[in-house]
Design an enzyme around this catalytic site. Structure first.
Site, mmCIF file in Angstrom:
data_model
loop_
_atom_site.group_PDB
_atom_site.id
_atom_site.type_symbol
_atom_site.label_atom_id
_atom_site.label_comp_id
_atom_site.label_asym_id
_atom_site.label_seq_id
_atom_site.Cartn_x
_atom_site.Cartn_y
_atom_site.Cartn_z
ATOM 1 N N ASN A 120 -13.588 10.271 0.147
ATOM 2 C CA ASN A 120 -13.034 9.518 1.278
ATOM 3 C C ASN A 120 -12.894 10.486 2.438
ATOM 4 O OD1 ASN A 120 -12.720 7.444 -0.531
ATOM 5 N ND2 ASN A 120 -10.495 7.251 -0.282
ATOM 6 N N GLU A 136 -7.277 9.107 -3.954
ATOM 7 C CA GLU A 136 -6.603 10.062 -3.077
ATOM 8 C C GLU A 136 -5.288 10.565 -3.665
ATOM 9 O OE1 GLU A 136 -6.104 8.187 0.748
ATOM 10 O OE2 GLU A 136 -8.241 8.118 1.134
ATOM 11 N N GLU A 142 -14.758 5.761 0.910
ATOM 12 C CA GLU A 142 -14.040 5.221 2.073
ATOM 13 C C GLU A 142 -14.445 5.994 3.316
ATOM 14 O OE1 GLU A 142 -9.725 4.957 2.069
ATOM 15 O OE2 GLU A 142 -9.744 4.287 -0.015
ATOM 16 N N HIS A 148 -4.311 3.137 -7.213
ATOM 17 C CA HIS A 148 -4.328 3.335 -5.754
ATOM 18 C C HIS A 148 -2.860 3.269 -5.296
ATOM 19 C CE1 HIS A 148 -6.952 2.853 -1.941
ATOM 20 N NE2 HIS A 148 -5.709 3.020 -1.509
ATOM 21 N N TYR A 185 -11.941 10.713 6.718
ATOM 22 C CA TYR A 185 -11.544 10.131 8.008
ATOM 23 C C TYR A 185 -11.532 11.179 9.124
ATOM 24 C CZ TYR A 185 -10.327 5.950 5.404
ATOM 25 O OH TYR A 185 -10.409 4.836 4.612
HETATM 26 O O1 IFM Z 1 -5.580 2.328 3.956
HETATM 27 C C1 IFM Z 1 -5.849 3.615 3.493
HETATM 28 C C2 IFM Z 1 -6.250 3.584 2.030
HETATM 29 O O2 IFM Z 1 -5.292 2.969 1.238
HETATM 30 C C3 IFM Z 1 -6.470 4.980 1.520
HETATM 31 N N1 IFM Z 1 -7.369 5.718 2.368
HETATM 32 C C4 IFM Z 1 -7.110 5.697 3.786
HETATM 33 C C5 IFM Z 1 -6.964 4.262 4.260
HETATM 34 C C6 IFM Z 1 -6.752 4.214 5.785
HETATM 35 O O3 IFM Z 1 -5.629 4.940 6.163
#
Ligand code: IFM
Length: 482
Positions: A327, A202, A387, A157, A329
């Protein structure tokens, strides 16, 4: 822009345009973002969990022989971290991991996704294994198992050992081999109990923000690194999967990708923006999914990859996985920019769009879109949402404890997950980001994503309203309507 849609020059301009993105205005109106579901009940075996990462939580940067990482170096460079902070303490989870596990159990969650720091296991990235580093993760795994929580360990990570960066980092082919050795060391020691592995987190973010934009460690701004970094991470992942399976045949192995729908700013009518959005889609999404799941790279990546992919590499990269970690967002908007030499730049979300603390659109339909892409374009592999979550408004103030906005964000995205499952997606679980407010990379402690707040002086943890909300969802498997 050349006929390949995106090339080195094009991405360089995208990088330059990044900072200006927030000030550009879109010209289409925000469309509907919500998903509809037939039933609000998730299957009884659906996995509910929470996700964290080593560098953002552990602290204790030199404990028990841990080696330096690229983030230890980067965070100390003047001006790189928004609030001038560092992650030397973070949530102090190297020492307080048992409290964290208690919080996870208290939330009724049955899975914990954490990452291991490569440099705790191999302080210089390769060579001699540091038994004390593995001891820590073994204690953490055992603490989870004792509470009925399945540990999901991410191997990388973003915190590459500095010693490997000194030899070229991921742009050097040897790093792929070192990654496999690290994976083998972890599985050899605890693969009898630790059954879920995630190879990379990621990698698109690490590649673009760390090697092209210079906003993350290792802080490089060199478009020529895009191809080798991408390919060597894919290659390292393939070699690591082989090493993990050789160590224990019953492991469940996945990878975690930051998938984003790449939309032309201005909507479908702005057809001139489409080549730019296809270019971003190629390097951000498909440069990771295609080689793993199809054994090819998207043609739009040819220019970047020239000279880096050797015979047989794609066979190594294309390994069977047990789940694809998604993941999500926000969607990305991309526009044609006649002022830049390449004609591409980041665009803005549509007018009227609801924005998160990062200025990105809050849009559950983007999650539905990437899940549909995975279903339709990649043979519908098993998926875990590894995530999803949202930050408080940025700032140095106290955390928002009565964080109804977070529960609403989670509910709306879980509706998109459920709706995708009803359309045939094979989604087995959902991990929210994150357990405790932690250190958010280049913006330090100014962003808070946790279900739990932490007093940075005392380390005392205080569950927020969203903690109780998520517990209710996880323990009943039922999504509330509001
Ligand atoms: O905090 C990060 C994480 O390390 C990787 N994915 C997005 C998160 C929020 O920005």
């Amino acid at each position: 822009m050349g006929d390949k849609g995106i090339n080195r020059r094009a991405l360089g301009a995208l990088a330059v345009g990044g900072a200006a993105a927030a000030s550009l205005s879109g010209c289409e109106r925000a469309g509907p973002t919500e998903a509809t579901v037939k039933s609000r009940q998730f299957p009884s075996d659906f996995v509910w969990g929470v996700a964290t990462a080593a560098f953002q939580t552990e602290g204790s940067p030199t404990a028990d022989g841990r080696g330096a990482t690229i983030w230890d170096t980067f965070e100390k460079l003047p001006g790189k971290i928004k609030d001038g902070s560092n992650a030397d303490v973070a949530t102090d989870s190297y020492r307080r991991y048992a409290e964290d596990v208690d919080l996870i159990a208290g939330a009724g969650l049955k899975a914990f996704r954490f990452s291991m720091a490569w440099s705790r296991v191999l302080p210089t990235g390769s060579g001699t294994v540091n038994a004390a580093g593995l001891d820590h993760y073994e204690r953490l795994v055992d603490a989870c198992l004792a509470k009925g929580i399945a540990p999901y360990a991410t191997l990388f990570h973003w915190d590459l050992p500095q010693a490997l960066q000194d030899k070229g980092g991921w742009s050097a082919r040897d790093t792929a081999k070192s990654f496999a050795d690290y994976a083998a060391a972890v599985a050899g020691r605890m693969g009898d109990r630790l059954k879920h592995f995630i190879t990379l987190n990621e990698p698109a973010v690490h590649t673009v923000f760390g090697h092209v934009l210079g906003e993350h460690a290792p802080g490089l701004k060199d478009i020529a690194l895009l191809g080798p970094t991408t390919h060597h991470m894919n290659l390292g992942q393939g070699l690591a999967i082989q090493a993990l399976r050789a160590a224990h045949g019953d492991l469940k192995i996945g990878t975690t990708q930051a998938l984003q729908p790449c939309r032309p700013a201005g909507g479908a009518a702005a057809f001139w923006n489409r080549p730019a959005s296809s270019g971003l889609d190629a390097l951000w999404n498909r440069a990771w999914l295609d080689p793993l799941l199809k054994g090819t790279y998207p043609g739009l990546m040819d220019d970047f990859l020239k000279g880096h992919v050797r015979d047989g590499d794609l066979k190594t990269v294309r390994q069977p996985i047990d789940f694809l970690g998604v993941n999500y967002y926000a969607p990305a908007y991309v526009k044609l920019d006649l002022a830049s030499p390449s004609h591409i730049a980041p665009g803005a979300p549509p007018k009227g769009a609801e924005l998160d603390a990062f200025g990105r659109q809050i849009d559950p339909s983007g999650l539905a879109e990437v899940l549909k892409m995975v279903r339709d374009d990649y043979g519908n592999p098993p998926v875990m949402i590894t995530e999803n979550g949202c930050s408080d408004p940025f700032g140095n103030g106290p955390a928002v404890i009565d964080d109804g906005f977070r529960s609403q964000y989670l509910r709306r995205h879980l509706e998109a997950v459920k709706s995708a499952m009803e359309s045939g997606s094979r989604i087995g679980g959902y991990f929210t980001w994150t357990l405790i407010d932690n250190w958010e990379w280049d913006i330090g402690y100014t962003s808070k994503f946790g279900l739990v707040a932490m007093d940075r002086t005392t380390g005392v943890r205080t569950p927020k309203a969203s903690y109780a909300w998520f517990r209710q969802v996880a323990t009943t498997g039922t999504l509330p309507t509001a």
